[in-house]
Design a protein around this motif. Structure first.
Motif, PDB file in Angstrom:
ATOM      1  N   ALA A 190       0.828  -1.200   0.000  1.00 25.00           N
ATOM      2  CA  ALA A 190       0.000   0.000   0.000  1.00 25.00           C
ATOM      3  C   ALA A 190       0.865   1.254   0.000  1.00 25.00           C
ATOM      4  CB  ALA A 190      -0.924  -0.003   1.211  1.00 25.00           C
ATOM      5  N   CYS A 226       5.784  -2.640  10.222  1.00 25.24           N
ATOM      6  CA  CYS A 226       5.017  -1.987   9.142  1.00 25.24           C
ATOM      7  C   CYS A 226       5.082  -0.462   9.207  1.00 25.24           C
ATOM      8  CB  CYS A 226       3.571  -2.429   9.194  1.00 25.24           C
ATOM      9  SG  CYS A 226       3.356  -4.210   9.229  1.00 25.24           S
ATOM     10  N   PHE A 244      -3.718  -9.251  11.798  1.00 24.80           N
ATOM     11  CA  PHE A 244      -3.317  -9.621  10.433  1.00 24.80           C
ATOM     12  C   PHE A 244      -2.146 -10.585  10.400  1.00 24.80           C
ATOM     13  CE2 PHE A 244       0.279  -6.578  10.162  1.00 24.80           C
ATOM     14  CZ  PHE A 244      -0.023  -5.750  11.217  1.00 24.80           C
ATOM     15  N   VAL A 264      -0.904  -2.904  17.149  1.00 26.22           N
ATOM     16  CA  VAL A 264      -1.402  -1.748  16.394  1.00 26.22           C
ATOM     17  C   VAL A 264      -2.103  -0.753  17.324  1.00 26.22           C
ATOM     18  CG1 VAL A 264      -1.667  -2.970  14.200  1.00 26.22           C
ATOM     19  CG2 VAL A 264      -3.517  -3.032  15.851  1.00 26.22           C
ATOM     20  N   THR A 321       4.153   0.113  15.019  1.00 25.78           N
ATOM     21  CA  THR A 321       3.086  -0.813  14.670  1.00 25.78           C
ATOM     22  C   THR A 321       3.642  -1.914  13.787  1.00 25.78           C
ATOM     23  OG1 THR A 321       2.536   0.615  12.817  1.00 25.78           O
ATOM     24  CG2 THR A 321       1.204   0.859  14.784  1.00 25.78           C
ATOM     25  N   ALA A 350      -1.623  -1.688  10.582  1.00 20.42           N
ATOM     26  CA  ALA A 350      -0.412  -0.947  10.924  1.00 20.42           C
ATOM     27  C   ALA A 350      -0.332   0.369  10.158  1.00 20.42           C
ATOM     28  CB  ALA A 350       0.820  -1.795  10.631  1.00 20.42           C
ATOM     29  N   ILE A 351      -1.154   0.515   9.150  1.00 20.88           N
ATOM     30  CA  ILE A 351      -1.113   1.736   8.348  1.00 20.88           C
ATOM     31  C   ILE A 351      -2.480   2.402   8.366  1.00 20.88           C
ATOM     32  CG2 ILE A 351       0.831   1.134   6.860  1.00 20.88           C
ATOM     33  CD1 ILE A 351      -1.240   0.025   4.874  1.00 20.88           C
ATOM     34  N   TYR A 388      -5.113   1.915   0.198  1.00 21.97           N
ATOM     35  CA  TYR A 388      -4.499   3.217   0.429  1.00 21.97           C
ATOM     36  C   TYR A 388      -4.228   3.386   1.916  1.00 21.97           C
ATOM     37  CZ  TYR A 388      -5.642   4.422  -4.355  1.00 21.97           C
ATOM     38  OH  TYR A 388      -5.705   4.440  -5.714  1.00 21.97           O
ATOM     39  N   PRO A 389      -2.968   3.685   2.276  1.00 25.89           N
ATOM     40  CA  PRO A 389      -2.612   3.754   3.690  1.00 25.89           C
ATOM     41  C   PRO A 389      -2.768   5.153   4.269  1.00 25.89           C
ATOM     42  CG  PRO A 389      -0.639   3.891   2.364  1.00 25.89           C
ATOM     43  CD  PRO A 389      -1.785   3.841   1.403  1.00 25.89           C
ATOM     44  N   ARG A 390      -2.931   5.219   5.579  1.00 22.75           N
ATOM     45  CA  ARG A 390      -2.924   6.474   6.348  1.00 22.75           C
ATOM     46  C   ARG A 390      -3.661   7.596   5.624  1.00 22.75           C
ATOM     47  NH1 ARG A 390       2.559   4.930   6.711  1.00 22.75           N
ATOM     48  NH2 ARG A 390       3.016   3.875   8.677  1.00 22.75           N
TER      49      ARG A 390
END
Lengths: 604, 166
Positions: free
Chosen positions: A22, A59, A210, A364, A370, B129-130, B141-143
């Motif tokens: 991502a 991450c 996850f 998290v 995280t 985590a994002i 799509y992160p953050r």
């Protein structure tokens, strides 16, 4: 920093876990490939190989490019950084300092992965290959010793010996329940009916978790190998991996692995020349949380609505299509080959009296580092959250850690020294669950979080039994009222009453554990409920009807950071002078609180 | 294609459905494939499925409504899934939903009039985590914050190459 010998063969590991992808990891990997194979770098290509691997764990700092054997870890890498890495590091042996991990506590740059505090206290068993191998390459898995234990189990051991070894290891199911894996296998093997089935539960419905995803994505063969060993141990003919709908990358990774394993004779007819024939099929879930419950999952594979049934007979005796079935989750399966390889006594040397081995957690929420963490059972929450996780960021204070997903509970700071294992978490009113650890700071309202879980569960209850269907709805109504400032004194007793009834009377674990968030927060954060009901105030400043913000003029430096963040222009004040909030404009969104570096913005 | 045209696309449905063995246990897989092609489950496709695997229509229908992955209403070309897992929730997924409503005028479960965008919330996409994260079709799509969200919508609005993003 050391310089390097240019003739060494470099191995570059690019993290392509979901989080890093991502953040552009695929582009990073592609840029690396392009750079290594361009004409003028042909020599380099001959001495360097690049792998797209599974999740590296941390991450928060990805995408990563890790270079072996020198062990240089570059963080937050962009595709545009690749030419510099190739030029400086691979060709000239220099380290690109700006891409190294910055240890904020010691104020130093850290070069190697093993020197990053996040990794130092971890023991990777289930994750042993994740991040080191290319999951689409069977060759990589073989180089790490893969399928060697399958061979050993199949050719040198009798099925009973395999089961005995798993029983001796004390391995308990990592999906949450913690049932002894070996005993499950033994019960299945002892049931005379044929055929028998093996199921991998890859549904992982807990929000905030996850780890199973990362194993399916990053090391799919270890799951397959575990399942094949079990198939040999109990004499099963077919296996199913039930993957949750949202995990497209896991499905792709497993599909490739199954195909490769078939091509090389690890799956199919007469595996490795033995009498064992075993196939594995992937079933993609439909996006229902209750399907993580084993009987509901079985119903779903059969092509039904995913409703659970009462477990007066366990699936190990009557499971899929009424046949003996072993169902274990992804992490459990990934543990099997390594237990068979290194032996039960090695495994029991890790962990606590009642919980052997390690556990993978997804760490998290309001925590600096995280990511994915694997530690021996019995590691304390404090070690995980503060030593590995780097604590709560932005100078805020730790309030609670939520474990076990919607079925779990919230653990307060007084219990930070709790040694985490199946039993200690249950005693604390929570549960292991699949291993999500969600850190909450003082800006998290416990009542609202519980309301959130109950609204989640209300949508996910299959509706088959009354205590769950109606009980969750009632709890949610009461909690919503409290969050809106309409709580009544009798509500707490009512919440407890309904919650306890659900615990005793619900059909499956979803309903029986749905009240855990309510009961655990009433146990540890009762004051916060009372503040909402009697004091008409939300101390975290989350419940909008009950929050009012003001700026402490003594602390405010007038830096002006919060001004542009306010969406309604409700903050006023001159530069370098204390600001104030116009409360009739304020929509209590909290943007100002999160932007203030001095914690000058307070909740009434 | 209009909804009516979808409903009449019997040959198209038959082709997809017959790609699976005619057994009950393939219903979910068939529905996944239908969703992928048509972005929802047209009623006539479900009727064909029931007939093909040999179960009553009511059973296929109950599955289509039970599992969250499926929709009985047409979805937009770009399906935005806002993650409302715990981590995304405590990191402000509701703010993203507000912003999408501001930008596109749709709430969860709705589709824009031009069938370009639809919005859903999902329980967790495993990208905790994002957080906060969202998906557009299958891309994560992160953050995401309000500013980033605007850019994402712009990207899809201008683009139009659906396959590129899947």
């Amino acid at each position: 920093m050391t310089t390097m010998n240019k003739s060494l063969i470099h191995l570059l590991l690019v993290c392509c876990g979901t989080g890093c992808v991502a953040n552009g990891a695929r582009e990073v990997y592609q840029a690396l490939k392009d750079n290594l194979t361009s004409d003028d770098k042909a020599v380099l290509a001959a001495t360097t190989s690049a792998r797209a691997t599974g999740c590296h764990g941390l991450c928060a700092q990805g995408p990563f490019v890790r270079i072996l054997p020198e062990d240089i870890t570059y963080c937050r890498v962009k595709a545009a950084d690749i030419p510099e890495i190739v030029e400086k590091t691979l060709k000239q042996g220099e380290v690109v300092k700006r891409l190294l991990f910055r240890d904020r506590q010691k104020k130093t740059l850290v070069q190697g992965q093993n020197d990053i505090p996040f990794y130092q206290r971890q023991t990777r068993v289930a994750l042993r290959n994740v991040g080191l191998i290319d999951p689409s390459s069977l060759q990589d898995y073989l180089e790490r010793g893969g399928y060697r234990t399958l061979e050993k189990s199949l050719l040198d051991m009798r099925p009973e010996q395999v089961i005995e070894e798993i029983i001796k290891s004390g391995l308990r199911g990592r999906g949450g329940g913690g049932f002894p894996t070996g005993l499950k296998w033994k019960a299945c093997a002892a049931t005379p009916a044929q055929p028998r089935y093996i199921i991998c539960n890859g549904d992982e419905g807990d929000p905030g978790a996850f780890m199973d995803e990362s194993i399916m994505e990053g090391d799919p063969h270890s799951v397959l190998e575990g399942m094949i060993i079990a198939a040999y141990a109990v004499g099963a003919s077919n296996g199913f991996i039930y993957v949750r709908d949202e995990y497209a990358q896991s499905v792709a990774s497993l599909r490739k692995a199954i195909e490769e394993a078939e091509n090389h004779g690890f799956l199919g007819e007469n595996i490795l020349g033995s009498a064992l024939s075993f196939n594995i099929e992937i079933v993609r879930g439909g996006g229902a949380f209750v399907c993580g419950e084993e009987t509901a999952l079985i119903a779903s594979i059969e092509g039904n609505v995913g409703e659970p049934r009462d477990k007066y007979v366990f699936p190990s005796e009557k499971g899929l299509w009424g046949q003996p079935t072993i169902i274990n989750n992804v992490e459990t399966w990934a543990n099997i080959p390594v237990i068979m390889e290194r032996g039960a006594s090695w495994f029991t040397s890790l962990g606590t009296e009642g919980s052997k081995g390690t556990k993978v957690f997804s760490l998290v929420g309001k925590v600096a580092n995280t990511g994915l963490v694997e530690v021996p059972m019995g590691t304390t929450l404090r070690e995980i959250i503060f030593d590995i996780g780097g604590g709560v960021p932005k100078g805020r204070s730790f309030k609670a850690v939520q474990t076990g997903g919607p079925s779990g509970g919230c653990i307060p700071s007084e219990l930070l020294d709790l040694k985490v294992d199946f039993d200690s978490l249950s005693q604390a009113g929570s549960m292991m669950g699949s291993g999500g650890l969600i850190v909450m700071d003082d800006r998290t309202c416990m009542v609202e979080v519980v309301r959130y879980y109950l609204s989640f569960l209300a949508g996910e209850s299959c509706g088959k039994c009354v205590p769950c269907r109606e009980g969750i709805k009632c709890l949610l109504e009461i909690l919503t009222r409290i969050c809106h400032g309409q709580g009544e004194i009798g509500d707490i007793a009512l919440l407890e009453d309904i919650a306890e009834t659900m615990q005793q009377a619900s059909l499956c674990a979803l309903g029986r554990t749905a009240s855990n968030p309510v009961l655990s927060t009433l146990r540890y954060f009762r004051e916060e409920y009372l503040e909402h009901i009697e004091g008409q105030r939300c101390p975290a400043g989350i419940c909008r009807e009950l929050s009012e913000f003001w700026i402490d003029p003594v602390i405010c430096t007038g830096c002006g950071l919060c001004l542009p963040r306010c969406p309604v222009e409700g903050i006023k004040g001159e530069k370098k002078q204390a600001h104030w909030i116009e409360s009739d404009k304020c929509i209590r969104c909290g943007e100002c609180i999160d932007s203030c570096s001095f914690q000058a913005i307070k909740v009434k | 294609m209009s909804e009516q045209e979808y409903e009449e696309n019997i040959e198209g449905f038959r082709k997809i459905i017959s790609g699976f063995p005619g057994e009950k246990r393939y219903i979910i897989a068939i529905m996944h494939e239908l969703s992928r092609c048509y972005r929802y489950l047209p009623r006539s496709a479900l009727e064909l499925t029931a007939e093909y695997v040999g179960v009553p229509f009511s059973q296929v229908y109950s599955m289509a409504t039970f599992y969250r992955a499926f929709s009985l209403q047409p979805r937009g070309r770009f399906n935005i899934k806002v993650c409302d897992g715990t981590t995304c929730h405590i990191k402000g997924s509701n703010i993203l939903l507000d912003e999408i409503h501001k930008n596109l005028g749709i709430g969860p479960g709705e589709t824009t009039a031009d069938r370009e965008f639809s919005l859903e919330t999902v329980n967790c996409i495993g990208a905790c985590a994002i957080a906060p994260a969202l998906l557009v079709n299958e891309r994560v799509y992160p953050r995401v914050n309000a500013a980033a969200l605007k850019e994402i919508i712009k990207e899809y609005r201008g683009g139009g190459d659906n396959d590129h993003h899947e």
